[in-house]
Design a protein around this motif. Structure first.
Motif, PDB file in Angstrom:
ATOM      1  N   LEU A  59       0.938  -1.232  -0.049  1.00  0.00           N
ATOM      2  CA  LEU A  59       0.001  -0.040   0.080  1.00  0.00           C
ATOM      3  C   LEU A  59       0.962   1.288  -0.249  1.00  0.00           C
ATOM      4  CD1 LEU A  59      -2.574   1.462   0.477  1.00  0.00           C
ATOM      5  CD2 LEU A  59      -2.405   1.038   2.912  1.00  0.00           C
ATOM      6  N   SER A  60       0.784   2.110  -0.872  1.00  0.00           N
ATOM      7  CA  SER A  60       1.123   3.610  -1.046  1.00  0.00           C
ATOM      8  C   SER A  60       0.316   4.421  -0.643  1.00  0.00           C
ATOM      9  CB  SER A  60       1.893   3.647  -2.355  1.00  0.00           C
ATOM     10  OG  SER A  60       2.680   2.877  -2.678  1.00  0.00           O
ATOM     11  N   ILE A  61       0.349   5.125   0.536  1.00  0.00           N
ATOM     12  CA  ILE A  61      -0.667   6.078   0.996  1.00  0.00           C
ATOM     13  C   ILE A  61      -0.063   7.302   1.378  1.00  0.00           C
ATOM     14  CG2 ILE A  61      -0.513   5.024   3.157  1.00  0.00           C
ATOM     15  CD1 ILE A  61      -3.763   5.396   3.439  1.00  0.00           C
ATOM     16  N   ARG A  62      -0.550   8.437   0.887  1.00  0.00           N
ATOM     17  CA  ARG A  62      -0.278   9.754   1.540  1.00  0.00           C
ATOM     18  C   ARG A  62      -1.568  10.305   2.557  1.00  0.00           C
ATOM     19  NH1 ARG A  62      -0.299  12.890  -2.988  1.00  0.00           N
ATOM     20  NH2 ARG A  62       2.024  11.759  -3.544  1.00  0.00           N
ATOM     21  N   LEU A  63      -1.028  10.478   3.937  1.00  0.00           N
ATOM     22  CA  LEU A  63      -2.037  10.980   4.736  1.00  0.00           C
ATOM     23  C   LEU A  63      -2.000  12.595   4.912  1.00  0.00           C
ATOM     24  CD1 LEU A  63      -2.241   8.076   7.234  1.00  0.00           C
ATOM     25  CD2 LEU A  63      -3.922   8.769   5.110  1.00  0.00           C
ATOM     26  N   ASP A  64      -2.904  13.585   4.756  1.00  0.00           N
ATOM     27  CA  ASP A  64      -2.813  14.881   5.085  1.00  0.00           C
ATOM     28  C   ASP A  64      -1.567  15.258   4.265  1.00  0.00           C
ATOM     29  OD1 ASP A  64      -5.147  15.160   6.589  1.00  0.00           O
ATOM     30  OD2 ASP A  64      -4.124  14.975   8.501  1.00  0.00           O
ATOM     31  N   ASP A  65      -0.750  15.966   4.876  1.00  0.00           N
ATOM     32  CA  ASP A  65       0.573  16.720   3.996  1.00  0.00           C
ATOM     33  C   ASP A  65       1.704  15.927   3.979  1.00  0.00           C
ATOM     34  OD1 ASP A  65      -1.245  18.848   3.257  1.00  0.00           O
ATOM     35  OD2 ASP A  65      -0.858  19.815   4.886  1.00  0.00           O
ATOM     36  N   GLN A  66       1.792  14.659   4.748  1.00  0.00           N
ATOM     37  CA  GLN A  66       2.925  14.052   4.806  1.00  0.00           C
ATOM     38  C   GLN A  66       3.163  13.310   3.483  1.00  0.00           C
ATOM     39  OE1 GLN A  66       2.426  11.526   8.424  1.00  0.00           O
ATOM     40  NE2 GLN A  66       1.675  10.055   6.919  1.00  0.00           N
ATOM     41  N   GLY A  67       4.453  12.848   3.023  1.00  0.00           N
ATOM     42  CA  GLY A  67       5.103  12.197   1.927  1.00  0.00           C
ATOM     43  C   GLY A  67       4.082  10.627   2.044  1.00  0.00           C
ATOM     44  N   ILE A  68       4.465  10.195   0.918  1.00  0.00           N
ATOM     45  CA  ILE A  68       3.705   8.529   0.660  1.00  0.00           C
ATOM     46  C   ILE A  68       4.488   7.804   1.717  1.00  0.00           C
ATOM     47  CG2 ILE A  68       3.790   6.702  -0.946  1.00  0.00           C
ATOM     48  CD1 ILE A  68       3.338   8.953  -3.169  1.00  0.00           C
ATOM     49  N   HIS A  69       3.740   7.041   2.384  1.00  0.00           N
ATOM     50  CA  HIS A  69       4.151   5.876   3.320  1.00  0.00           C
ATOM     51  C   HIS A  69       3.811   4.726   2.573  1.00  0.00           C
ATOM     52  CE1 HIS A  69       4.911   8.579   7.123  1.00  0.00           C
ATOM     53  NE2 HIS A  69       5.597   8.978   6.072  1.00  0.00           N
ATOM     54  N   GLU A  70       4.630   3.473   2.815  1.00  0.00           N
ATOM     55  CA  GLU A  70       4.438   2.283   2.265  1.00  0.00           C
ATOM     56  C   GLU A  70       4.032   1.097   3.465  1.00  0.00           C
ATOM     57  OE1 GLU A  70       7.375   1.653  -0.930  1.00  0.00           O
ATOM     58  OE2 GLU A  70       5.586   2.634  -2.272  1.00  0.00           O
TER      59      GLU A  70
ATOM     60  N   ASN B   3      -5.050   9.415   0.202  1.00  0.00           N
ATOM     61  CA  ASN B   3      -4.331   9.171  -0.980  1.00  0.00           C
ATOM     62  C   ASN B   3      -4.017   7.842  -1.179  1.00  0.00           C
ATOM     63  OD1 ASN B   3      -3.490   9.186  -3.716  1.00  0.00           O
ATOM     64  ND2 ASN B   3      -3.265  11.316  -3.859  1.00  0.00           N
ATOM     65  N   VAL B   4      -4.855   6.797  -1.610  1.00  0.00           N
ATOM     66  CA  VAL B   4      -4.447   5.567  -1.339  1.00  0.00           C
ATOM     67  C   VAL B   4      -4.195   4.829  -2.972  1.00  0.00           C
ATOM     68  CG1 VAL B   4      -5.608   3.405  -1.017  1.00  0.00           C
ATOM     69  CG2 VAL B   4      -6.052   5.116   0.598  1.00  0.00           C
ATOM     70  N   ASN B   5      -2.964   4.234  -3.077  1.00  0.00           N
ATOM     71  CA  ASN B   5      -2.663   3.839  -4.407  1.00  0.00           C
ATOM     72  C   ASN B   5      -1.712   2.584  -4.406  1.00  0.00           C
ATOM     73  OD1 ASN B   5      -3.361   6.107  -6.257  1.00  0.00           O
ATOM     74  ND2 ASN B   5      -2.296   7.200  -4.775  1.00  0.00           N
ATOM     75  N   ASN B   6      -1.650   1.872  -5.312  1.00  0.00           N
ATOM     76  CA  ASN B   6      -0.803   0.696  -5.607  1.00  0.00           C
ATOM     77  C   ASN B   6       0.213   1.247  -6.689  1.00  0.00           C
ATOM     78  OD1 ASN B   6       0.565  -1.406  -6.112  1.00  0.00           O
ATOM     79  ND2 ASN B   6      -0.933  -2.580  -6.909  1.00  0.00           N
ATOM     80  N   LEU B   7       1.508   1.525  -6.229  1.00  0.00           N
ATOM     81  CA  LEU B   7       2.606   1.829  -7.019  1.00  0.00           C
ATOM     82  C   LEU B   7       3.520   0.776  -7.360  1.00  0.00           C
ATOM     83  CD1 LEU B   7       3.420   5.367  -5.220  1.00  0.00           C
ATOM     84  CD2 LEU B   7       1.810   4.966  -7.275  1.00  0.00           C
ATOM     85  N   HIS B   8       3.105  -0.499  -7.182  1.00  0.00           N
ATOM     86  CA  HIS B   8       4.052  -1.393  -7.191  1.00  0.00           C
ATOM     87  C   HIS B   8       3.226  -2.629  -8.397  1.00  0.00           C
ATOM     88  CE1 HIS B   8       6.759  -0.308  -4.206  1.00  0.00           C
ATOM     89  NE2 HIS B   8       5.730   0.138  -3.728  1.00  0.00           N
ATOM     90  N   ASP B   9       4.200  -3.356  -8.876  1.00  0.00           N
ATOM     91  CA  ASP B   9       3.657  -4.460  -9.880  1.00  0.00           C
ATOM     92  C   ASP B   9       2.816  -5.474  -9.169  1.00  0.00           C
ATOM     93  OD1 ASP B   9       5.069  -3.374 -11.918  1.00  0.00           O
ATOM     94  OD2 ASP B   9       6.980  -4.598 -11.388  1.00  0.00           O
ATOM     95  N   GLU B  10       2.934  -5.968  -7.962  1.00  0.00           N
ATOM     96  CA  GLU B  10       2.121  -6.824  -7.243  1.00  0.00           C
ATOM     97  C   GLU B  10       0.653  -6.269  -6.812  1.00  0.00           C
ATOM     98  OE1 GLU B  10       2.180  -9.703  -3.184  1.00  0.00           O
ATOM     99  OE2 GLU B  10       3.964  -8.405  -3.613  1.00  0.00           O
TER     100      GLU B  10
END
Length: 107
Positions: free
Chosen positions: A56-67, A83-90
């Motif tokens: 899971l690649s997620i950005r919460l409020d103004d912090q950077g993306i955490h995985e 901001n919820v995303n999958n930035l990976h192949d799996e």
């Protein structure tokens, strides 16, 4: 039968399944492939995200993306920009629980 049984899809295709949406909780199953996710939004209750597989690649409020990876559970407070995303192949698979159900949240 006392119990009520619910099912979610076993799939690698994009899915956002609202499994349980009652007065107590919202229980949602999500599957995202690479570069898929949710539109940016604010949490409407306390949100608990369980990563079932993938990253899971997620950005919460103004912090950077955490995985976060399989086996990790996030607790996200009410009214947090997400901001919820999958930035990976799996494939990314999540269980999302909103408690209390947003209709009953008294934040």
């Amino acid at each position: 039968m006392i119990e009520k049984v619910f099912k979610y899809s076993i799939t690698d295709e994009k899915a956002v399944e609202k499994i349980i949406m009652d007065e107590n909780i919202n229980y949602i199953h999500m599957v995202f492939n690479k570069n898929q996710g949710l539109p940016e939004h604010f949490s409407n209750s306390n949100v608990y995200m369980t990563v079932i597989r993938g990253t899971l690649s997620i950005r919460l409020d103004d912090q950077g993306i955490h995985e976060y990876s399989k086996g990790e559970i996030l607790q996200i407070p009410f009214d947090t920009k997400m901001n919820v995303n999958n930035l990976h192949d799996e494939v990314l698979e999540l269980i999302v629980v909103k408690a209390p159900a947003p209709a009953n949240y008294k934040g």
